[in-house]
Every structure is written in C-alpha cells, then in structure tokens.
Design an enzyme around this catalytic site. Structure first.
Site, PDB file in Angstrom:
ATOM      1  N   ARG A 146      15.642  10.542 -14.575  1.00 31.12           N
ATOM      2  CA  ARG A 146      15.423   9.400 -13.671  1.00 31.12           C
ATOM      3  C   ARG A 146      15.199   9.799 -12.207  1.00 31.12           C
ATOM      4  NH1 ARG A 146      20.084   5.455 -14.356  1.00 31.12           N
ATOM      5  NH2 ARG A 146      21.131   7.115 -15.489  1.00 31.12           N
ATOM      6  N   LYS A 185      18.124  18.213 -11.419  1.00 29.94           N
ATOM      7  CA  LYS A 185      18.977  17.263 -10.707  1.00 29.94           C
ATOM      8  C   LYS A 185      20.080  17.928  -9.892  1.00 29.94           C
ATOM      9  CE  LYS A 185      21.679  14.425 -13.061  1.00 29.94           C
ATOM     10  NZ  LYS A 185      22.215  13.229 -13.727  1.00 29.94           N
ATOM     11  N   GLN A 207      23.051  26.642 -22.280  1.00 31.53           N
ATOM     12  CA  GLN A 207      23.192  25.687 -23.374  1.00 31.53           C
ATOM     13  C   GLN A 207      21.779  25.244 -23.768  1.00 31.53           C
ATOM     14  OE1 GLN A 207      24.356  21.796 -22.254  1.00 31.53           O
ATOM     15  NE2 GLN A 207      25.020  21.185 -24.303  1.00 31.53           N
ATOM     16  N   GLU A 234      32.400   5.569 -25.655  1.00 32.05           N
ATOM     17  CA  GLU A 234      31.155   5.538 -24.886  1.00 32.05           C
ATOM     18  C   GLU A 234      30.555   4.139 -24.959  1.00 32.05           C
ATOM     19  OE1 GLU A 234      29.880   8.057 -22.908  1.00 32.05           O
ATOM     20  OE2 GLU A 234      31.911   8.715 -23.348  1.00 32.05           O
ATOM     21  N   LYS A 281      11.162  30.237  23.741  1.00 33.56           N
ATOM     22  CA  LYS A 281      11.317  31.014  22.500  1.00 33.56           C
ATOM     23  C   LYS A 281      11.637  32.458  22.841  1.00 33.56           C
ATOM     24  CE  LYS A 281       8.694  33.715  20.730  1.00 33.56           C
ATOM     25  NZ  LYS A 281       7.683  34.633  20.177  1.00 33.56           N
ATOM     26  N   ASN A 286       1.984  35.324  25.901  1.00 34.56           N
ATOM     27  CA  ASN A 286       2.719  36.445  25.299  1.00 34.56           C
ATOM     28  C   ASN A 286       1.966  37.080  24.135  1.00 34.56           C
ATOM     29  OD1 ASN A 286       3.074  34.025  23.899  1.00 34.56           O
ATOM     30  ND2 ASN A 286       4.978  34.713  22.967  1.00 34.56           N
TER      31      ASN A 286
END
Ligand code: UD1
Ligand code: MG
Length: 480
Positions: free
Chosen positions: A32, A39, A94, A172, A373, A408
């Site tokens: 999703r 994820k 897995q 579940e 910089k 530079n």
C-alpha cells in the site's frame, strides 16, 4: 546545559533482567506504500522506519538483534547495516513470507535458549523504550507478555480475548466472529517471551486460518495450553503501536514524531514559536535561551549555543552556531561532511547560504544573497549583500562589497583567494584566484583583480571612464 533530542529518552541498562534477544520482522513488502522502496526503509525524520526501531532497542540497552528480511532483502540489509552502531545485527532471510509466525520461526535458530525474546516490527517506529521495558518487566523472564492498546476503531487488528487479567487468545480480524470483532483491545504486534518456550510454540503453528498464514499470534493458545501466564501491557498511546502501511500513515507518524521532539525541546527551555511547525531530522543540541521561529528544518547534527535566535523558514544542517548569534529568515546552512561553524555574536541572513567548510568568526556579518563555501572569515568580517566567497581566507574587519566574488574556478581546478585584515573590496569586483590582497589594501568598485595587491594601496582595474560631450542618442526610424 546541553540537550540531545533524537526522539527517544535515555534509560538505564537492563542489568536486572535476563539477556534479551530482539527479533525485528522486516520481510513484508508494504504494497500500500505504492513505492519501489521497501516499507521498512521509508524515511521518518530522514531515518528509515526500521532505523527508529534499532534506535529504541539501543536505548533499551539490548545488543542482540535478529532482523528478518525477505522482500528486497539485500537492499534492506545494506541500508540497515550502517545503522547498527554498537548493536550486534544478524540478518536471516524469510523466503517466501508465510506470515509473522513463520518470520519468527526463521529467526528462532539464532535465539539463545536462556534469553527473553522481544518481537518487534520494522514498520512500527514510535514505540518508547520505556514501554518495551515495561513489557519485559511484565514477562519477568517467564510469562508471555503482549503489548495491547484500546482502539475505538479496531478493524483489521488482532483482538485480545481475555479471561480477567489473563489473555486466552488473539483472534485475527479475518478469523473473528461478530462478538470478537466488537472487542476494542487489540494486539499491537509486539511481544516478549522466554526463548525456549517460544521456540517450542513456534514449532506447533499451523496455517489453518482465514489467511492461510502462520500467525505469530497463535502462540498465545499454546502458552495457555502449557499453563504459561499470558499477560497484557496496555499502553495509552496508540501511536506507540502504529504501523506504517500508506503514505498517509507515514505523514501522520512524521508529525507525531516531530511533536514529541518539539515537546522535549520546550521541556528543556527552548522557545519554539510553534511546536507544530518544526522539523528535526537528526539530532539537535540546544544550550539555554535558544529561540526558534516557525518552519525551521534541522538535519544531521546541529548545535545551537546559548542565546542563539533562528528566524522563520531556515534550514540548518550539520553545523554549529556560536553564542548569541542571530540567523535571520530564509537562511540555508548545509555543512554536509565538512560542517559549518559560526562564531559568537554573528548575524547571518536573511537569505544567506553557508556551504560546507564555511567557518565564520566572532561578529561576522553575512547578509542577503551571500554564499560562503570552504572559506574562513575572521572576526568582524562583513559581506552584507550579493556576494560569493569560495575557497577563501578572509582577515579581520574585511568589508566585502555588494556584487563582488572570488572567481575560484578556472574551469578545471579550484584556487584560493587570501584577503588580509582590513581590506576593503568595493562593489562588483572579481577576484581571480589564486590571488592575495595585502592588509588594508582597497579595491575600487568594478575591478577585476588578477594580481596580488600590496598592503595599504588603492587598486583599480577597470576601463577608464570616457566622457563624450554633446552626445546625440540614436533616434528611432519612422515606419513607412
Ligand atoms: C499483525 C498481527 C495482528 C496485530 C497487528 C498489529 C499477526 C498474525 N497479526 O497483523 O494481530 O494486531 O500485527 O499491527 O501477527 N512480516 C514478515 N514476514 C511475514 C509477514 C509479516 O516479516 O511473512 C512482517 C511485516 O513486514 C511487518 C510485521 O511482520 O513488519 C507485521 O506484519 P503485518 O502483515 O503488518 O501483520 P498484520 O496483518 O498487520
Ligand atoms: Mg500490519
């Protein structure tokens, strides 16, 4: 006073408990999210979700972590390895992914029989270390302890079926009947159990259920059958067990995380104009009397000394800011690998840009549209408008005029510009590096300086002004 905010609080180590092995499940795909990034690698405050879980485990004082990978395993392992720090991370794969029970079965051979096992999910980033400790305390080295929470809208989650204090079963959602679905206490996906027992229960799992998966939650039934107590630690904050399944949930958890960080900062005295408009993506250390206006973003490691004030809409990354310095609106500071250091009493911005290797001394002023910089500016140097200082060493009290730049780069290599103390560079000058401007020398506006200047001299390097008297401007031709 110094404080460190990274979203987790420090806890004493778990000296009194048996050793703890963590299993972090991170094999799922996360369909999703609609992303090619797995994820558990989606970022919350610039850190992968699973990285937050590892941070919490570290705070808890646990060292052994078995990470179960599957979907894009190599990518997940490569991304998590550099986050290990002092944790002993082991990866087990897995393949295929047959459910949460199967995930922990895959990790089981790596678990010490005399340890307590803490099962976590790589996509649940906001669990507090104190909550995990409470769960381990509840399991007391012998019981099965489950983290649960009351949800007004529990659809989709495993329901906690109780008999008084004890839990008899987790059902579940897809397997639950109507009365079970009415239960609002849900399993948060985190449990603690004695390793030897857990391994035994895992070996008894079947996939005879609505989803044809090996459910980790079925271990509850076996614990009950074996006479092991199953206890629930109910936490008050649903965010602690909230997983990320979609971009909307990721954004919600990002805001929740940022709010936690904002509260911690304020508790330690930092004055935030609006705690809902702050983003800390890394570590922010603040001394006393720091004020931060709205919409500021802090990345990497940022240190703000006493009395620093940050205006609205600033981005600060990998930098340290000296005492009493004021950073005005819309300033962007990014130290990246080299860092940026700003001294005491400086004034930066609005609309200033400090890049890697900028080192500004006390009382330096950097104004609007000025970029610095890899340059060191000594005490009191000023570049107030529209300028570029790159690969430069700038002495005390130098004044660098509007529109002036250090050139530079010759197209192939970078060269250094040295500007000694008290030099005054007029407006719109180009200093072609390598070049050295002697102490106290003055550069006339519009000059292109290609040669070193001698101390105390005036140097003008531009076309002489020519005046033509009675000049007639061209006139536009009439159209036929
Ligand atoms: C799980 C619980 C449910 C609980 C919910 C809380 C089970 C059977 N159910 O359901 O009771 O209310 O979490 O969020 O455990 N994973 C693997 N390998 C797999 C399957 C999953 O590593 O084969 C990982 C996922 O990447 C994820 C975690 O395990 O990090 C949880 O899996 P998920 O599919 O989200 O479980 P839920 O169905 O939400
Ligand atoms: Mg889930």
């Amino acid at each position: 006073m110094s404080l460190n905010v990274s979203g987790v609080q420090s806890l004493p180590s778990l000296a009194k408990l048996p050793s703890v092995d963590v299993v972090m499940m991170a094999a799922g795909k996360g369909t999703r999210m609609k992303s090619s990034l797995p994820k558990v690698l989606q970022k919350l405050a610039h850190l992968p979700l699973a990285g937050h879980v590892l941070e919490t485990v570290r705070t808890l004082g646990v060292r052994e972590v078995v990470v179960v990978t599957g979907h894009e395993a190599a990518q997940v392992e490569a991304a998590l390895m550099p986050l290990a720090g002092d944790l002993a991370l082991q990866f087990v794969r897995q393949e295929p992914q047959l459910g949460t029970g199967h995930a922990v079965q895959t990790a089981a051979p790596q678990l010490n029989d005399d340890a307590m096992v803490l099962v976590l999910s790589g996509d649940v980033p906001l669990t507090r270390a104190a909550t995990l400790q409470a769960l381990l305390d509840l399991s007391a080295g012998q019981h099965l302890a489950l983290l649960t929470v009351q949800l007004p809208e529990p659809t989709g989650y495993g329901r906690i079926v109780r008999d008084g204090e004890s839990v008899c079963e987790i059902v579940e959602h897809k397997d639950a009947n109507a009365s079970q679905r009415a239960i609002q206490e849900i399993y948060g996906g985190i449990l603690a159990a004695p390793a030897a027992r857990l391994k035994q229960w895992l070996s008894r799992l079947t996939n005879q259920n609505a989803q044809g998966e090996y459910y980790l939650t079925d271990v509850v039934k076996f614990a009950v059958a074996d006479g092991v107590k199953v206890l629930a630690h109910q936490c008050d904050d649903p965010l602690e067990v909230a997983g990320v399944n979609s971009p909307v949930q990721l954004a919600e958890l990002e805001r929740a995380y940022q709010y936690r960080v904002a509260l911690q900062l304020m508790e330690r005295g930092v004055r935030l104009k609006d705690p809902a408009r702050l983003d800390v993506r890394g570590r922010l250390d603040c001394a006393t009397d720091v004020e931060i206006d709205v919409n500021c973003v802090f990345e990497g490691h940022v240190q703000l000394s006493e009395g620093v004030r940050i205006g609205p809409n600033c981005v600060l990354a990998n930098c340290s800011i000296g005492p009493g310095t004021v950073i005005q609106a819309f300033t962007h500071i990014d130290g990246d690998m080299l860092g940026v250091r700003v001294g005491a009493g400086a004034r930066i911005g609005p609309f200033a840009r400090l890049r890697p290797g900028a080192e500004l001394g006390e009382d330096v002023h950097i104004g609007n549209f000025v970029e610095v910089k890899n340059a060191r500016l000594a005490k009191g140097a000023k570049a107030n408008h529209l300028a570029y200082l790159g690969d430069a060493i700038v002495g005390e009290r130098v004044n660098f005029g509007a529109g002036s730049i250090t050139a530079n780069y010759d197209g192939a290599n970078k060269h250094q510009t040295v500007i000694e103390a008290d030099v005054h560079v007029g407006s719109n000058c180009v200093l072609v590096a390598p070049v050295r401007l002697g102490a106290g020398s003055t550069i006339g506006g519009g000059s292109t300086i290609t040669k070193d200047t001698v101390a105390g001299t005036l140097n003008v390097a531009r076309g002489k002004q020519v005046s033509v008297a009675n000049w007639k401007r061209p006139v536009k031709k009439a159209k036929n």
